[in-house]
Design an enzyme around this catalytic site. Structure first.
Site, PDB file in Angstrom:
ATOM      1  N   ARG A  77      -1.320  -8.690   8.087  1.00 37.95           N
ATOM      2  CA  ARG A  77      -1.940  -9.157   6.855  1.00 37.95           C
ATOM      3  C   ARG A  77      -0.921  -9.135   5.721  1.00 37.95           C
ATOM      4  O   ARG A  77      -0.084  -8.236   5.650  1.00 37.95           O
ATOM      5  CB  ARG A  77      -3.129  -8.266   6.481  1.00 37.95           C
ATOM      6  CG  ARG A  77      -4.307  -8.440   7.399  1.00 37.95           C
ATOM      7  CD  ARG A  77      -5.480  -7.574   7.022  1.00 37.95           C
ATOM      8  NE  ARG A  77      -5.244  -6.152   7.232  1.00 37.95           N
ATOM      9  CZ  ARG A  77      -6.175  -5.217   7.185  1.00 37.95           C
ATOM     10  NH1 ARG A  77      -7.430  -5.556   6.930  1.00 37.95           N
ATOM     11  NH2 ARG A  77      -5.894  -3.957   7.387  1.00 37.95           N
ATOM     12  N   SER A 112       2.500   0.283  11.279  1.00 44.29           N
ATOM     13  CA  SER A 112       1.612   1.225  11.968  1.00 44.29           C
ATOM     14  C   SER A 112       2.077   1.573  13.360  1.00 44.29           C
ATOM     15  O   SER A 112       1.355   1.396  14.339  1.00 44.29           O
ATOM     16  CB  SER A 112       0.209   0.642  12.012  1.00 44.29           C
ATOM     17  OG  SER A 112      -0.099   0.189  10.730  1.00 44.29           O
ATOM     18  N   ASP A 160      -0.363   2.751   8.357  1.00 45.64           N
ATOM     19  CA  ASP A 160      -1.661   2.174   7.948  1.00 45.64           C
ATOM     20  C   ASP A 160      -2.704   3.234   7.634  1.00 45.64           C
ATOM     21  O   ASP A 160      -3.536   3.069   6.739  1.00 45.64           O
ATOM     22  CB  ASP A 160      -2.208   1.184   8.995  1.00 45.64           C
ATOM     23  CG  ASP A 160      -2.456   1.799  10.367  1.00 45.64           C
ATOM     24  OD1 ASP A 160      -1.968   2.911  10.621  1.00 45.64           O
ATOM     25  OD2 ASP A 160      -3.112   1.139  11.186  1.00 45.64           O
TER      26      ASP A 160
END
Length: 418
Positions: free
Chosen positions: A31, A100, A153
């Protein structure tokens, strides 16, 4: 658990102002996000987000190919910046990079990759500074942007959740992979030998996906999946509960039922032998099928696995397998959350009715309703009615992205000038 200790290196206040970007790379999608922060009064004034799928070949290709693909998407997103977003004159755009995967973090904006997980396998990136890799790719795109914070994350979700709600004590990711982080009293961390932070609190990134124990209920299907995976012997808990693996466990069970009990007739459907062909979203759609003839189950078996003309009895059996695998994963995930609350002393009934909030992010929790409902019910069952009445699981949509943008703002190169 592999435990990584990470301090905010300063408290995220609510005075951060300006335009900040975040890039959230954590699985098969990434994202990109921009946030206009308005300081004490405005908080998050405006935000925009875009999600991009990573082509499968880039997950096992070269480091440069992967980061060039990401940088190109980021450059395209920056080019679409509207008039509602204001970058102060003479300033460089700044980015919080949510990455992450297990990293050895040496400063707020640098860290070397320890190992890939979640289906990625690019050997040359292991041991490399992922911020340097991204920065080089941004330069190749001609994009003037500085990475000011490298964030896991789970830490991003915790930071974003805490910014929004002071009662957030932990963050959990349940998506392609899984992880958890929580706020601990620094004096309760035996491994910490540095100066104690002013707040007295420290954030612990648990990397709980790597938890393994003889008490985890591993079946022959789990053992075979692990042995044939890109990282055998690692991320055992993750392989039981996360979105990357649930559909694959179902495929393995169905294959065994076909081999031993001719579930889909005398011949074994060739596609059923292909690892990871059955994804967790397919499993979820079959599991949530409420039509009398289980039409969706029939359609998915046909479209994904090439299995035609299944009977209602067979479709019901497929749903039963989805149910067992999903609920086992959800209950094990709830046990992990219970463990964190127990460590924090938030599992004890008593007069102190302090609100306990867990910030939750990830597509598995958000979209797989039976999974999330089972998790919540199991946590309630383990905590008891009295304690669970003050425990809230809050979906922090884009939590890790907003958290990364906030941390980029909190570590901006321009802070001294203000």
């Amino acid at each position: 658990f592999l435990k990584v200790y990470w301090s905010y290196g300063g408290h995220i206040g609510r005075q951060e102002k300006g335009l900040f970007y975040a890039l959230d790379l954590g699985g098969t999608n990434f994202r990109v996000l921009r946030v206009q922060l308005g300081g004490k009064e405005g908080r998050v004034v405006k935000q925009e987000c875009d999600e991009i799928s990573i082509p499968a070949h880039l997950m096992t290709g070269t480091s440069q190919e992967l980061f060039d693909f990401i940088a190109a998407a980021l450059a395209k997103f920056v080019a679409s910046e509207g008039e509602d977003f204001h970058l102060l004159e003479g300033r460089q755009r700044e980015l919080g990079f949510t990455f992450s995967f297990p990293v050895k973090q040496s400063s707020i904006a640098s860290g070397t990759l320890i190992k890939w997980t979640k289906g990625f396998s690019i050997d040359e990136t292991v041991g490399a500074d992922v911020v340097a890799e991204l920065s080089s790719a941004l330069d190749r795109q001609g994009l003037d942007m500085k990475v000011t914070a490298l964030v896991n994350d789970t830490i991003g979700t915790l930071a974003g959740g805490r910014y929004d709600d002071n009662d957030v004590v932990a963050a959990v990711i349940l998506g392609t992979g899984t992880n958890a982080a929580y706020v601990e009293r620094a004096n309760a961390i035996p491994k910490w030998h540095g100066l104690l932070p002013k707040s007295g609190d420290m954030v612990i990134n648990m990397e709980w996906g790597n938890f393994r124990s003889s008490h985890l209920p591993l079946t022959e299907f789990d053992q075979a999946l692990d042995a044939e995976s890109l990282n055998p012997g690692e991320q055992i808990y993750e392989k039981l509960i996360s979105g990357m693996y649930l559909g694959e466990i179902v495929r393995r069970v169905l294959l065994k039922m076909t081999e031993e009990a001719s579930l889909f007739g005398d011949d074994i459907p060739p596609k059923l032998k292909i690892p990871f062909i059955l994804r967790t979203p397919h499993m979820s759609m079959m599991h949530h099928d409420t039509s009398p003839d289980l039409r969706t189950v029939g359609a998915k078996l046909k479209d994904v696995l090439g299995i035609q003309g299944t009977s209602l009895k067979t479709r019901r059996l497929v749903v039963d397998v989805c149910d067992i695998v999903a609920k086992r994963g959800a209950r094990l995930a709830a046990a992990g959350i219970h463990g964190v609350l127990k460590k924090l002393g938030r599992d004890i009934p008593g007069s102190d009715k302090h609100r306990t909030v867990i910030a939750m992010d990830g597509g598995l929790y958000e979209h797989y309703t039976i999974f999330s409902e089972t998790l919540e019910n199991t946590l309630r069952e383990m905590l008891g009615e009295e304690v669970s009445s003050s425990v809230v699981i809050k979906l922090a949509n884009d939590g890790s992205g907003i958290g990364a943008a906030l941390l980029a703002a909190a570590h901006s190169q321009y802070l001294e000038a203000e």
